[in-house]
Enzyme design. Structure first.
Site, PDB file in Angstrom:
ATOM      1  CG  ASP A   1     -12.728  -2.368  -2.145  1.00 26.79           C
ATOM      2  OD1 ASP A   1     -11.892  -3.212  -2.541  1.00 26.79           O
ATOM      3  OD2 ASP A   1     -12.470  -1.164  -2.029  1.00 26.79           O
TER       4      ASP A   1
ATOM      5  CG  ASP B   1      -1.953  -1.115   1.149  1.00 29.13           C
ATOM      6  OD1 ASP B   1      -2.137  -1.674   0.051  1.00 29.13           O
ATOM      7  OD2 ASP B   1      -2.567  -1.428   2.176  1.00 29.13           O
TER       8      ASP B   1
END
Lengths: 229, 248
Positions: free
Chosen positions: B130, B11
């Protein structure tokens, strides 16, 4: 000793950057060109490619690159095709009916099947099994895994040293114990829905469906061996 | 036959590696290119960058980072975060990304999937989904869309996505394991590869995602960070459990 020089053919089909870096890591001095005259003058030619067969052939033919490649092959100069760069060496592809390939190898390119547990694109690392002897193939043991990403695959190349991979369902787990190495009896063919050409090699002309530039050490060994031809 | 893949994910925020727990309380784990090279040397099957801020201003930072990373690694690099249009995809591919992931932008305009696929080929496009309790969320898991995750996965695969990155939002960063039910449902529903993501805390979770969840690949961040587990250790542990990953 001077570095081997390799010309990457830019015909607008995909990213050349990774392949250029990988060839450099294997010791090559790399240049990139779309000019057929440069192809005609090159010591070694690399045909990369990602995308559609029909578009690729149209660009190769309209630019004169196809003729330059045919001449380089006829002259026995080292050439490496990668991914779509392998497929265009065959006679034709289901992806573009009626569009002839370069026809250097006998065989057709067809769409990989899908089914339960059988995914397309064929994406990831698959073992590559040798069918015939060639010094570039022999840079890695039969059964070594390489990185693939493609939806179409070539079949054929009779009488030419090549290597195959198998498109089959992704295996879940084995009932117990570790996955044995291929040499210990795990047979890719046992789970195969279709076998296809993973690599083909005739003299200094080598082509791979897989991406040596995305295949860590195995890919590095292959590129190094090709640069040594 | 294709081995199931282990994909360490970094990330990235402002060109640096971070990993949050449910996107809060970010910690700095260094230079992404450096980390990626380490993962590559350690035998990662692919590497993924998710730019979790991806504001307009840091587009240049991200492109430069992708180029610097792509030049060092020998496996495919997937880059996602803030991708909104075909040109964003082209730019990242030109800088050396092999695949680009889109998420919210596809939910807002599903035809973007078709447009990207037509422009760059389906193998370059990953659609990230998601999911929380079977529903698609956007904006980093903050906004429900009312879309069913399985139906959305089938739609984007139909529109040309080459791969689906399925993140269980209620589990991301919590280290309690993937949501195996939704992972299995999506993996069975589509004919493109599915990457499971979100909530990995240990090797058993990865095994469960591959075997019970039926994922073609597992993506994880925290488990590999701060030297907790190397990729090689994780691979060996998965092999010992009997998961069909690439032996090294």
């Amino acid at each position: 000793m001077t570095a081997p020089r390799a010309l990457l053919v830019d015909y607008g089909m995909g990213n050349l950057r990774s392949l250029a870096r990988a060839l450099e890591r294997a010791g090559a001095e790399v240049s990139v060109s779309a000019d057929p005259a440069d192809i005609a003058a090159a010591d070694r030619v690399v045909v990369p490619g990602q995308g559609a067969f029909g578009q690729a052939m149209a660009r190769l033919e309209s630019t004169g690159q196809a003729d330059a490649l045919r001449a380089a092959i006829a002259a026995g100069r080292p050439m490496l095709g990668v991914c779509l760069g392998l497929q265009v060496l065959f006679e034709a592809s289901e992806e573009a009916p009626g569009v002839p390939g370069l026809g250097v190898f006998e065989g057709q390119v067809t769409l990989l099947p899908v089914g339960p547990g059988l995914k397309r694109p064929h994406m990831g690392w698959s073992p590559v099994l040798h069918a015939g002897d060639h010094p570039v193939l022999a840079a890695n043991p039969s059964g070594e895994a390489f990185y693939f990403v493609h939806s179409y695959a070539a079949h054929g190349a009779p009488g030419v040293p090549h290597a195959t991979a198998h498109h089959g369902p992704v295996l879940g787990s084995r009932a117990s114990g570790a996955v044995p190495p291929l040499s210990a009896g795990l047979r890719p063919a046992a789970h195969s829905v279709c076998e296809f050409v993973a690599a083909v090699a005739r003299g200094p002309l080598v082509a791979t469906q897989y991406h040596p530039e995305k295949s860590q050490e195995a890919g590095h060994r292959l590129l190094t061996a090709w640069l040594g031809l | 036959m294709v081995y199931r893949r282990i994909i360490p994910c970094l990330d990235v925020k402002d060109g640096r590696v971070v990993k949050g727990v449910q996107f809060e309380g970010l910690r700095d784990a260094g230079d992404p290119a450096e980390q990626a090279a380490r993962y590559d040397a350690d035998g990662a099957d692919e590497i993924c960058f998710l730019d979790i801020t991806a504001t307009h201003e840091d587009r240049d930072t991200l492109a430069e980072l992708v180029a610097r990373t792509a030049d060092r690694i020998r496996v495919p690099l997937t880059v996602g975060g803030g991708v909104r249009k075909v040109d964003d995809v082209r730019r990242l591919l030109q800088h050396g990304a092999d695949k680009v992931a889109i998420n919210s932008a596809a939910v807002r305009d599903p035809s973007l999937v078709d447009a990207i696929t037509t422009a760059v080929g389906r193998q370059c496009l990953v659609v990230a989904i998601d999911a929380r309790d079977g529903e698609v969320y956007v904006r980093g898991g903050r906004e429900p869309t009312g879309k069913d995750a399985v139906a959305w996965a089938m739609e984007v695969a139909d529109r040309g996505a080459g791969e689906i990155l399925l993140t269980s939002m209620n589990r991301d960063g919590t280290q309690v394991g993937y949501d195996l039910e939704i992972t299995r449902a999506v993996a069975d529903a589509v004919t493109v590869p599915v990457i499971a993501s979100g909530g990995v805390g240990n090797v058993q979770h990865l095994y469960d995602g591959l075997v019970t969840g039926g994922a073609d690949a597992v993506l994880a961040a925290s488990i590999f960070h701060f030297g907790a587990h190397t990729v090689r250790e994780v691979r060996q542990a998965l092999l010992d459990l009997g998961a069909f990953v690439r032996p090294l």
